[in-house]
Design a protein around this motif. Sequence first.
Motif, PDB file in Angstrom:
ATOM      1  N   ALA A  65     -45.182  34.478 -20.433  1.00  0.00           N
ATOM      2  CA  ALA A  65     -45.756  33.305 -19.774  1.00  0.00           C
ATOM      3  C   ALA A  65     -46.359  32.412 -20.849  1.00  0.00           C
ATOM      4  O   ALA A  65     -46.823  32.890 -21.887  1.00  0.00           O
ATOM      5  CB  ALA A  65     -46.825  33.719 -18.774  1.00  0.00           C
ATOM      6  N   THR A  82     -50.689  29.623 -29.269  1.00  0.00           N
ATOM      7  CA  THR A  82     -49.925  30.775 -28.769  1.00  0.00           C
ATOM      8  C   THR A  82     -48.501  30.388 -28.434  1.00  0.00           C
ATOM      9  O   THR A  82     -48.261  29.358 -27.799  1.00  0.00           O
ATOM     10  CB  THR A  82     -50.594  31.298 -27.471  1.00  0.00           C
ATOM     11  OG1 THR A  82     -51.981  31.532 -27.732  1.00  0.00           O
ATOM     12  CG2 THR A  82     -49.926  32.585 -26.980  1.00  0.00           C
ATOM     13  N   VAL A  83     -47.550  31.229 -28.848  1.00  0.00           N
ATOM     14  CA  VAL A  83     -46.177  31.145 -28.336  1.00  0.00           C
ATOM     15  C   VAL A  83     -46.040  32.310 -27.363  1.00  0.00           C
ATOM     16  O   VAL A  83     -46.050  33.471 -27.766  1.00  0.00           O
ATOM     17  CB  VAL A  83     -45.137  31.239 -29.465  1.00  0.00           C
ATOM     18  CG1 VAL A  83     -43.726  31.266 -28.894  1.00  0.00           C
ATOM     19  CG2 VAL A  83     -45.308  30.070 -30.433  1.00  0.00           C
ATOM     20  N   GLY A  84     -45.956  31.998 -26.071  1.00  0.00           N
ATOM     21  CA  GLY A  84     -45.977  33.031 -25.036  1.00  0.00           C
ATOM     22  C   GLY A  84     -44.589  33.399 -24.524  1.00  0.00           C
ATOM     23  O   GLY A  84     -44.371  34.501 -24.051  1.00  0.00           O
ATOM     24  N   ARG A  85     -43.651  32.439 -24.593  1.00  0.00           N
ATOM     25  CA  ARG A  85     -42.280  32.689 -24.119  1.00  0.00           C
ATOM     26  C   ARG A  85     -41.311  32.351 -25.223  1.00  0.00           C
ATOM     27  O   ARG A  85     -41.494  31.376 -25.949  1.00  0.00           O
ATOM     28  CB  ARG A  85     -41.928  31.779 -22.933  1.00  0.00           C
ATOM     29  CG  ARG A  85     -42.780  31.981 -21.722  1.00  0.00           C
ATOM     30  CD  ARG A  85     -42.262  31.162 -20.561  1.00  0.00           C
ATOM     31  NE  ARG A  85     -40.920  31.599 -20.206  1.00  0.00           N
ATOM     32  CZ  ARG A  85     -40.363  31.402 -19.021  1.00  0.00           C
ATOM     33  NH1 ARG A  85     -41.021  30.752 -18.080  1.00  0.00           N
ATOM     34  NH2 ARG A  85     -39.157  31.832 -18.775  1.00  0.00           N
ATOM     35  N   ILE A  86     -40.251  33.129 -25.304  1.00  0.00           N
ATOM     36  CA  ILE A  86     -39.180  32.819 -26.253  1.00  0.00           C
ATOM     37  C   ILE A  86     -37.876  33.348 -25.680  1.00  0.00           C
ATOM     38  O   ILE A  86     -37.843  34.413 -25.070  1.00  0.00           O
ATOM     39  CB  ILE A  86     -39.480  33.408 -27.648  1.00  0.00           C
ATOM     40  CG1 ILE A  86     -38.488  32.912 -28.700  1.00  0.00           C
ATOM     41  CG2 ILE A  86     -39.491  34.947 -27.619  1.00  0.00           C
ATOM     42  CD1 ILE A  86     -38.949  33.139 -30.135  1.00  0.00           C
ATOM     43  N   ARG A 103     -56.588  39.088 -31.865  1.00  0.00           N
ATOM     44  CA  ARG A 103     -55.313  39.264 -31.158  1.00  0.00           C
ATOM     45  C   ARG A 103     -54.487  40.435 -31.690  1.00  0.00           C
ATOM     46  O   ARG A 103     -54.571  40.765 -32.867  1.00  0.00           O
ATOM     47  CB  ARG A 103     -54.475  37.987 -31.264  1.00  0.00           C
ATOM     48  CG  ARG A 103     -55.142  36.830 -30.576  1.00  0.00           C
ATOM     49  CD  ARG A 103     -54.282  35.572 -30.586  1.00  0.00           C
ATOM     50  NE  ARG A 103     -54.965  34.558 -29.780  1.00  0.00           N
ATOM     51  CZ  ARG A 103     -54.363  33.553 -29.157  1.00  0.00           C
ATOM     52  NH1 ARG A 103     -53.050  33.391 -29.268  1.00  0.00           N
ATOM     53  NH2 ARG A 103     -55.051  32.701 -28.425  1.00  0.00           N
ATOM     54  N   PRO A 131     -48.129  37.486 -26.001  1.00  0.00           N
ATOM     55  CA  PRO A 131     -47.144  38.545 -25.723  1.00  0.00           C
ATOM     56  C   PRO A 131     -47.666  39.925 -26.131  1.00  0.00           C
ATOM     57  O   PRO A 131     -48.059  40.139 -27.276  1.00  0.00           O
ATOM     58  CB  PRO A 131     -45.932  38.134 -26.565  1.00  0.00           C
ATOM     59  CG  PRO A 131     -46.058  36.652 -26.705  1.00  0.00           C
ATOM     60  CD  PRO A 131     -47.548  36.419 -26.837  1.00  0.00           C
ATOM     61  N   ALA A 157     -33.583  33.503 -26.788  1.00  0.00           N
ATOM     62  CA  ALA A 157     -32.533  33.199 -27.758  1.00  0.00           C
ATOM     63  C   ALA A 157     -31.179  33.259 -27.061  1.00  0.00           C
ATOM     64  O   ALA A 157     -30.919  34.182 -26.304  1.00  0.00           O
ATOM     65  CB  ALA A 157     -32.577  34.195 -28.913  1.00  0.00           C
ATOM     66  N   THR A 217     -42.260  28.310 -25.953  1.00  0.00           N
ATOM     67  CA  THR A 217     -43.376  27.489 -25.471  1.00  0.00           C
ATOM     68  C   THR A 217     -44.506  27.516 -26.493  1.00  0.00           C
ATOM     69  O   THR A 217     -44.630  28.450 -27.279  1.00  0.00           O
ATOM     70  CB  THR A 217     -43.922  28.029 -24.143  1.00  0.00           C
ATOM     71  OG1 THR A 217     -44.363  29.380 -24.336  1.00  0.00           O
ATOM     72  CG2 THR A 217     -42.871  27.987 -23.051  1.00  0.00           C
ATOM     73  N   LEU A 218     -45.324  26.469 -26.447  1.00  0.00           N
ATOM     74  CA  LEU A 218     -46.469  26.350 -27.342  1.00  0.00           C
ATOM     75  C   LEU A 218     -47.686  25.964 -26.510  1.00  0.00           C
ATOM     76  O   LEU A 218     -47.600  25.070 -25.669  1.00  0.00           O
ATOM     77  CB  LEU A 218     -46.171  25.286 -28.400  1.00  0.00           C
ATOM     78  CG  LEU A 218     -47.312  24.912 -29.341  1.00  0.00           C
ATOM     79  CD1 LEU A 218     -47.758  26.107 -30.169  1.00  0.00           C
ATOM     80  CD2 LEU A 218     -46.866  23.770 -30.258  1.00  0.00           C
ATOM     81  N   ASP A 219     -48.799  26.661 -26.751  1.00  0.00           N
ATOM     82  CA  ASP A 219     -50.048  26.402 -26.025  1.00  0.00           C
ATOM     83  C   ASP A 219     -51.151  26.330 -27.083  1.00  0.00           C
ATOM     84  O   ASP A 219     -51.383  27.296 -27.807  1.00  0.00           O
ATOM     85  CB  ASP A 219     -50.251  27.579 -25.050  1.00  0.00           C
ATOM     86  CG  ASP A 219     -51.567  27.516 -24.277  1.00  0.00           C
ATOM     87  OD1 ASP A 219     -52.617  27.280 -24.898  1.00  0.00           O
ATOM     88  OD2 ASP A 219     -51.548  27.737 -23.060  1.00  0.00           O
ATOM     89  N   VAL A 228     -49.992  33.387 -21.943  1.00  0.00           N
ATOM     90  CA  VAL A 228     -50.326  34.784 -22.190  1.00  0.00           C
ATOM     91  C   VAL A 228     -49.815  35.207 -23.572  1.00  0.00           C
ATOM     92  O   VAL A 228     -48.648  34.972 -23.902  1.00  0.00           O
ATOM     93  CB  VAL A 228     -49.731  35.718 -21.109  1.00  0.00           C
ATOM     94  CG1 VAL A 228     -50.183  37.158 -21.346  1.00  0.00           C
ATOM     95  CG2 VAL A 228     -50.159  35.268 -19.718  1.00  0.00           C
TER      96      VAL A 228
END
Lengths: 409, 409
Positions: free
Chosen positions: A270, B260-264, A233, A275, B266, B281-283, A273
């Motif tokens: 998303a 994966t953290v895809g969105r954040i 990654r 980032p 603050a 988010t956590l995947d 995905v």
Amino acid sequence: MLESARILSRCDELALCSELPGGLTRVFLSPEQRAASELILGWMREARMSARVDAIGNVVGRYEGDRPGLPCLMLGSHLDTVRDAGRYDGMLGVVTAIECVHALAAAGKRLPFAIEVVGFGDEEGVRFGATLLGSRAIAGTFDAATLVAKDRDGVTLAEAMRSYGLEPERIGEAARRKDEVLAYAELHIEQGPVLEAEGLPVGVVTAINGFSRRRVTLKGEAGHSGTVPMGLRRDALTAAAECVLAVESVARSEPELVGTVGRIEASPGAINVIPGEVRFTLDVRAPHDSLRESALAQMLSRFESICAPRRVAVSVEVLQDHGVSVCADWLMAQMDRAVAAEGLRVRRLPSGAGHDGMAMHALTDIAMLFVRCKGGISHNPAESITEEDAAVGARVFARFIADFVPQKP
Amino acid sequence: MLESARILSRCDELALCSELPGGLTRVFLSPEQRAASELILGWMREARMSARVDAIGNVVGRYEGDRPGLPCLMLGSHLDTVRDAGRYDGMLGVVTAIECVHALAAAGKRLPFAIEVVGFGDEEGVRFGATLLGSRAIAGTFDAATLVAKDRDGVTLAEAMRSYGLEPERIGEAARRKDEVLAYAELHIEQGPVLEAEGLPVGVVTAINGFSRRRVTLKGEAGHSGTVPMGLRRDALTAAAECVLAVESVARSEPELVGTVGRIEASPGAINVIPGEVRFTLDVRAPHDSLRESALAQMLSRFESICAPRRVAVSVEVLQDHGVSVCADWLMAQMDRAVAAEGLRVRRLPSGAGHDGMAMHALTDIAMLFVRCKGGISHNPAESITEEDAAVGARVFARFIADFVPQKP
């Protein structure tokens, strides 16, 4: 006799001069500012000061010393507010300074210097987007280019001045000569939590911190959250997370340094995905320019060493840099003595927020006394202080004034 | 005759149905989805299929068997994309399936079963945060609670369906009976690097990895970036940064595990305000449910121990949990034979990405054929395949269809 109840009731009365029903918003050169200025002019005269509105709309009161025409110790703060403001930010300093003069006048005391109290018309910069207009005019650093700045209705500063009864071409008359002013001192609420945390009603300000602002962009590679093994990654967000912690870690290394990442955005953003790009802001402040500059350099260098092994590219955009405005040692020493004489522990602390002293610094030496505020909350209707703290602040400030010794030339 | 050039040109044509100028983003129930659906309906009809949009917005084409009304072999993939997507993820499977039927129809062939091709309206879950909406509706496992899920403009799924001309109360009509469907088979790009590394154009999928998705909210306290010392902060973003790195560290502990953290986001999100709240988010995915479950538990426990000393509160919302979906042995055996008949080495591999088969698994047995993609890159505009691989994939898939033998009941 200092009357702390009057200090608070006058802050309450000023808070009614507001364009926001049920709240407080008062911007530069507004009808509300005129109403507030009228109150201040009246209170100044009640304290046996000569009082006037100057060429940019500041309210200026003068209490002569033991003979007329002496150079002055200038006291003050601002009368304008942010939108939906608290009632002490600015106003407490003006009202307390008037109260101190009132007590001197009531006791028939004259000092070996004059006192001037200024209620600055603009510090927050809400209406025209440029801050410190009142104090810049007095310091002689007003930038004439600002006269064409527009408010949200398209009214220029010059037009607003004319509507207020001022003449923009005479703005230079607000400027004071260096030999007229011995020093500038301001009492202000802390707007932070330090004094409350330490159980102290007042603190002596060491400097108005300088600040640096940057926008940082990290570019890695987006990818599928399920199929790209961890080792392959180039995740811009895990890199950014390390950078955020590096900011915190560098900022923690010195007690007076602060560093903040206030905004962050990850793209594409998303849940499934990785980032590929992250943008974040950086705000670094310190009471010494060298400390701020070296901390900033350390942070940016940490970003590079964090991102390189992650194969993430770093780019940094400069948004703003402002040097520190240091309070004068000789004034801090006198303020310390006034605090100690009230039986209080002397706590020196820098100001993280900006103040009129940043502009006055160009004219004369500056000092500030902070008064504890509840929860460190400011720029918010929940801004709050106790009458007891207002009283302590006024006593310390009055003692500082009474015992003030100008610096030997 | 299978025409691989047409497969690629149709993927190109679908990629123009995009809300992102110069790139590809197409979300569920959008005007772009309607445009893509119109293209698919046309191509289905050209392949002599009856074609329609079902109750949730999937495009469904049917090619009858040697007599009308026979149970079907269902083929398909999805028509929605992630943001700034590649053009093969999903679309290649739909277009190839249509191409296979087109070749049968052109040759005037009918099989002892019907074929249905489905272009699922939502697999990625970009718009409403819930995935596999199209295939769940067909499998009869659509959760009506999802109808109140909102997109980032506050539009609910139910409202979006109505704007699209669908009736949320009739969503059940999309569901198919088990006796109508003999099996579900999907061709899809690999989205990973295995086939490329082994020099193989296609592979037979053994299982779709399970995944867990969570929305995490951290609550600290907002404050002025200049006035709150580092030690008194309750910065939700520095806490989140540690959490992001904890996810990475746990996921790195096992080679087949990814996190994966895809969105954040603050809040309040200003350069001069300490973030008081962060949502991310956590995947988490793994080929074994026990591995995924224990990794997730470790991550959530790390979040607690990170946030407690920072005086930041953690709350975790379950978005989705999905166990491993195993492909049916009898279907894999038939897919193996189709691969071998093309003179290729049979390579079986698991899928790290989720697919519609995860939902279809509740309705019928599933199989998948993976096609090699360049560099394993997907969910990225750089997603790429060769025309030769598209041709091989189509030949294997067509052979699988032509030789398909339903499982004895």
